[in-house]
Write a protein that holds these residues in place. Sequence first.
Motif, short mmCIF file in Angstrom:
data_model
loop_
_atom_site.label_atom_id
_atom_site.label_comp_id
_atom_site.label_asym_id
_atom_site.label_seq_id
_atom_site.Cartn_x
_atom_site.Cartn_y
_atom_site.Cartn_z
N ALA A 204 -19.45 30.89 76.87
CA ALA A 204 -20.26 31.43 77.81
C ALA A 204 -21.91 31.23 77.29
CB ALA A 204 -20.38 32.78 78.03
N GLN A 205 -22.06 31.19 76.03
CA GLN A 205 -23.27 30.85 75.12
C GLN A 205 -23.24 29.39 74.98
OE1 GLN A 205 -21.79 33.98 74.55
NE2 GLN A 205 -22.94 34.63 75.96
N GLY A 206 -22.37 28.68 75.49
CA GLY A 206 -22.48 27.12 75.21
C GLY A 206 -21.98 26.87 73.93
N LYS A 207 -21.22 27.60 73.18
CA LYS A 207 -20.58 27.30 71.76
C LYS A 207 -19.42 26.58 72.13
CE LYS A 207 -23.73 30.19 69.87
NZ LYS A 207 -24.82 29.52 69.34
N LYS A 208 -19.22 25.64 71.09
CA LYS A 208 -17.96 24.93 71.24
C LYS A 208 -16.92 25.62 70.33
CE LYS A 208 -18.35 20.29 70.26
NZ LYS A 208 -18.64 19.18 69.52
N CYS A 209 -16.03 25.84 71.18
CA CYS A 209 -14.67 26.75 70.75
C CYS A 209 -13.67 25.77 70.13
CB CYS A 209 -14.10 27.58 71.77
SG CYS A 209 -15.32 28.60 72.36
N LEU A 210 -13.03 26.23 69.11
CA LEU A 210 -11.91 25.32 68.29
C LEU A 210 -10.79 25.80 68.38
CD1 LEU A 210 -13.97 24.17 65.12
CD2 LEU A 210 -14.06 22.98 67.47
N ILE A 211 -10.50 27.31 68.16
CA ILE A 211 -9.37 27.94 67.98
C ILE A 211 -9.70 29.26 68.19
CG2 ILE A 211 -7.83 29.06 66.24
CD1 ILE A 211 -7.06 26.29 66.75
N THR A 212 -8.81 29.99 69.17
CA THR A 212 -8.84 31.45 69.42
C THR A 212 -7.84 32.18 68.90
OG1 THR A 212 -10.16 33.26 70.71
CG2 THR A 212 -8.53 31.74 71.74
N LEU A 213 -7.73 33.52 68.62
CA LEU A 213 -6.66 34.37 68.76
C LEU A 213 -7.01 35.81 69.31
CD1 LEU A 213 -4.12 35.36 67.35
CD2 LEU A 213 -5.29 36.15 65.37
N ASP A 214 -6.08 35.92 70.26
CA ASP A 214 -6.19 37.32 71.23
C ASP A 214 -5.54 38.39 70.17
OD1 ASP A 214 -5.81 38.97 73.16
OD2 ASP A 214 -4.76 37.90 74.62
N VAL A 215 -6.63 39.41 70.02
CA VAL A 215 -6.25 40.41 69.35
C VAL A 215 -6.25 41.72 70.36
CG1 VAL A 215 -6.79 39.63 67.15
CG2 VAL A 215 -8.59 40.99 68.45
N TRP A 216 -6.00 41.62 71.56
CA TRP A 216 -5.70 42.66 72.67
C TRP A 216 -4.34 43.24 71.92
CZ3 TRP A 216 -7.75 44.05 77.80
CH2 TRP A 216 -8.85 43.54 78.17
N GLU A 217 -4.26 44.38 72.16
CA GLU A 217 -2.88 45.19 71.84
C GLU A 217 -1.85 44.34 72.55
OE1 GLU A 217 -2.74 49.31 69.99
OE2 GLU A 217 -2.01 49.32 71.89
N HIS A 218 -1.94 44.07 73.71
CA HIS A 218 -0.91 43.49 74.73
C HIS A 218 -0.32 42.06 74.05
CE1 HIS A 218 -4.18 41.59 77.43
NE2 HIS A 218 -3.71 40.40 76.51
N ALA A 219 -1.28 41.62 73.28
CA ALA A 219 -0.93 40.11 72.45
C ALA A 219 0.38 40.33 71.51
CB ALA A 219 -2.23 39.33 72.03
#
Length: 250
Positions: A204-219
Amino acid sequence: MNRTFYTPSIPRRDFLVGSLAGAGALALGTQITTRTATASTAAPNLMSSTQTAPFSLPNLPYADTALEPVMSAKTFSFHYAKHHKAYVDNLNGLVKDNAELSALSLDALIKKVAGDASKAGVFNNAAQVWNHTFFWNSMKPGGGGKPTGRIADKINASFGDFDKFKTAFSDAAKTQFGSGWAWLIEDGGKLAIVKTPNAETPMAQGKKCLITLDVWEHAYYLDFQNRRPDYITAFLDKLVNWEFAEKNLG
Ligand code: MN3
């Protein structure tokens, strides 16, 4: 549930294709649309599709059993088939009577409403659609471990070595209090690790995302219960898709 297998020979897939209006459009595995990429430009930033609303739930890039035993089909049956789908459905409901927002791609829509308190619901659902699609692609069967090639060079140059990266990424993922995400991003030519709460996303801030990890408990709750640190270790050791990270470098 139909099984959708990732086909490496397909250079590019559009994830946000199709229409909720189509009968059965949400049935898993029924809507793989492929397009022959002009190639080596194949940095499939799958979340930058030009598709506009109504959005459809993107197919998983592998079978829902493919990440077992680390991430179970049962987890996918909730996390993908219910949580992710609900974000898609909610978003479609929120923008359907808004001509301006309905004309935007998901990417543009997220950037447009980010920071606008009156559009918090649109932002949260849109960003969660994007974040989850990005998350599924951040993993692959037989992934994890130490990367090689360009992404490895970038990690070493940015963090010192792979172990230092691992420690920093794990710390971010562990210390994101409550719900949120841990990210590896590229910012100003260097890699960086950030954590975001709830639906917040660096794109949303124009950053280039490479990898993400969902740490919501439902994950992780069905597979790891309260053991978030074990889930993070399993992601890094067995799931993370370094080829996807490298493609995202562009
Ligand atoms: Mn989630």
